[in-house]
Design a protein around this motif. Sequence first.
Motif, PDB file in Angstrom:
ATOM      1  N   GLY A   1     -88.590 -14.955 -31.619  1.00 27.63           N
ATOM      2  CA  GLY A   1     -89.746 -14.224 -31.111  1.00 27.63           C
ATOM      3  C   GLY A   1     -91.005 -14.397 -31.191  1.00 27.63           C
ATOM      4  N   PHE A   2     -91.850 -13.068 -30.954  1.00 28.52           N
ATOM      5  CA  PHE A   2     -92.483 -12.858 -30.209  1.00 28.52           C
ATOM      6  C   PHE A   2     -94.368 -13.443 -31.377  1.00 28.52           C
ATOM      7  N   PHE A   3     -94.255 -12.910 -32.442  1.00 27.50           N
ATOM      8  CA  PHE A   3     -95.477 -13.388 -33.009  1.00 27.50           C
ATOM      9  C   PHE A   3     -94.694 -13.651 -34.388  1.00 27.50           C
ATOM     10  N   ARG A   4     -93.980 -13.964 -34.041  1.00 22.72           N
ATOM     11  CA  ARG A   4     -93.006 -14.880 -36.019  1.00 22.72           C
ATOM     12  C   ARG A   4     -92.811 -15.705 -35.348  1.00 22.72           C
ATOM     13  N   THR A   5     -92.303 -16.986 -36.371  1.00 27.19           N
ATOM     14  CA  THR A   5     -91.832 -18.593 -36.838  1.00 27.19           C
ATOM     15  C   THR A   5     -90.488 -18.337 -35.397  1.00 27.19           C
ATOM     16  N   LYS A   6     -90.681 -19.210 -34.379  1.00 26.88           N
ATOM     17  CA  LYS A   6     -89.221 -18.899 -33.582  1.00 26.88           C
ATOM     18  C   LYS A   6     -88.694 -20.220 -34.118  1.00 26.88           C
ATOM     19  N   ILE A   7     -87.577 -20.004 -33.997  1.00 25.02           N
ATOM     20  CA  ILE A   7     -86.356 -21.846 -34.683  1.00 25.02           C
ATOM     21  C   ILE A   7     -86.109 -21.790 -34.161  1.00 25.02           C
ATOM     22  N   MET A   8     -85.678 -23.150 -33.438  1.00 29.75           N
ATOM     23  CA  MET A   8     -84.224 -23.308 -32.660  1.00 29.75           C
ATOM     24  C   MET A   8     -83.436 -23.908 -33.007  1.00 29.75           C
ATOM     25  N   VAL A   9     -82.254 -24.872 -33.062  1.00 29.72           N
ATOM     26  CA  VAL A   9     -80.672 -25.756 -33.398  1.00 29.72           C
ATOM     27  C   VAL A   9     -80.468 -26.457 -32.743  1.00 29.72           C
ATOM     28  N   PHE A  10     -80.912 -27.667 -32.582  1.00 27.93           N
ATOM     29  CA  PHE A  10     -79.518 -28.359 -31.325  1.00 27.93           C
ATOM     30  C   PHE A  10     -79.114 -29.335 -32.412  1.00 27.93           C
ATOM     31  N   ALA A  11     -77.502 -29.414 -31.717  1.00 29.38           N
ATOM     32  CA  ALA A  11     -77.036 -30.532 -32.481  1.00 29.38           C
ATOM     33  C   ALA A  11     -76.266 -30.924 -31.244  1.00 29.38           C
ATOM     34  N   ALA A  12     -75.943 -32.586 -31.594  1.00 27.80           N
ATOM     35  CA  ALA A  12     -74.928 -33.298 -30.601  1.00 27.80           C
ATOM     36  C   ALA A  12     -73.042 -33.023 -31.196  1.00 27.80           C
TER      37      ALA A  12
ATOM     38  N   PHE B   1     -78.262 -19.760 -45.233  1.00 26.10           N
ATOM     39  CA  PHE B   1     -79.634 -20.171 -44.824  1.00 26.10           C
ATOM     40  C   PHE B   1     -80.715 -19.277 -44.898  1.00 26.10           C
ATOM     41  N   GLU B   2     -82.150 -19.516 -44.206  1.00 29.42           N
ATOM     42  CA  GLU B   2     -83.107 -18.260 -44.450  1.00 29.42           C
ATOM     43  C   GLU B   2     -82.446 -18.083 -43.444  1.00 29.42           C
ATOM     44  N   LYS B   3     -83.072 -16.052 -42.602  1.00 22.60           N
ATOM     45  CA  LYS B   3     -82.608 -15.753 -41.943  1.00 22.60           C
ATOM     46  C   LYS B   3     -82.522 -15.403 -40.003  1.00 22.60           C
ATOM     47  N   TYR B   4     -84.345 -16.369 -40.119  1.00 23.32           N
ATOM     48  CA  TYR B   4     -83.918 -16.427 -38.439  1.00 23.32           C
ATOM     49  C   TYR B   4     -83.138 -17.739 -38.684  1.00 23.32           C
ATOM     50  N   THR B   5     -82.844 -19.055 -39.486  1.00 21.08           N
ATOM     51  CA  THR B   5     -82.373 -19.661 -38.873  1.00 21.08           C
ATOM     52  C   THR B   5     -81.293 -19.422 -38.900  1.00 21.08           C
ATOM     53  N   SER B   6     -80.625 -18.875 -39.816  1.00 23.51           N
ATOM     54  CA  SER B   6     -78.992 -18.414 -39.583  1.00 23.51           C
ATOM     55  C   SER B   6     -78.616 -17.701 -38.263  1.00 23.51           C
ATOM     56  N   LEU B   7     -79.697 -16.817 -37.973  1.00 23.37           N
ATOM     57  CA  LEU B   7     -79.839 -15.691 -36.737  1.00 23.37           C
ATOM     58  C   LEU B   7     -79.222 -17.364 -35.235  1.00 23.37           C
ATOM     59  N   ALA B   8     -80.344 -18.042 -35.462  1.00 27.41           N
ATOM     60  CA  ALA B   8     -79.848 -19.236 -34.556  1.00 27.41           C
ATOM     61  C   ALA B   8     -78.643 -20.037 -34.831  1.00 27.41           C
ATOM     62  N   VAL B   9     -78.035 -20.123 -35.421  1.00 32.33           N
ATOM     63  CA  VAL B   9     -76.908 -21.437 -35.692  1.00 32.33           C
ATOM     64  C   VAL B   9     -76.056 -20.158 -35.592  1.00 32.33           C
ATOM     65  N   THR B  10     -75.506 -19.199 -35.466  1.00 28.36           N
ATOM     66  CA  THR B  10     -75.285 -18.563 -34.771  1.00 28.36           C
ATOM     67  C   THR B  10     -75.092 -18.487 -33.316  1.00 28.36           C
TER      68      THR B  10
END
Length: 126
Positions: free
Chosen positions: A48-59, A104-113
């Motif tokens: 997101g630009f002004f909102r919180t960014k979420i990045m998910v990393f998975a091994a 998950f929360e909305k933005y976390t769900s989009l990051a997982v997708t």
Amino acid sequence: MMFWNLLICLGIVWIIQNFFSFLQGLYMKNTLHSLSDYGKVFMGKNPGFFRTKIMVFAAVDSEHCIIKANKLITARIFKIPKVLPFNELESLSITDLDKGQLSFEKYTSLAVTNLFKNYTSYQSKR
């Protein structure tokens, strides 16, 4: 005089924003490096630009199982990045992420997708 005050304030905000962006890059590099010991690392993001960014990393191991996962939470301006363990994804098959069983929360769900899309894109190129 007002112009110079505005210019100085914008310069200070720019320096602070660059410092937090540097920290975000540093945390991202350290997360990728620490997870690479466990297996192939995939990343999903919901920037997101002004909102919180979420990045998910998975091994992921050779049987498509997520061994370890982390979540990086940050924002563009005035938010110190945080790396948190993402235990909800661990020991799941990465191929099951698109079935919508996890909530998950909305933005976390989009990051997982996005993580699942990056994984399928990688698998289709192999």
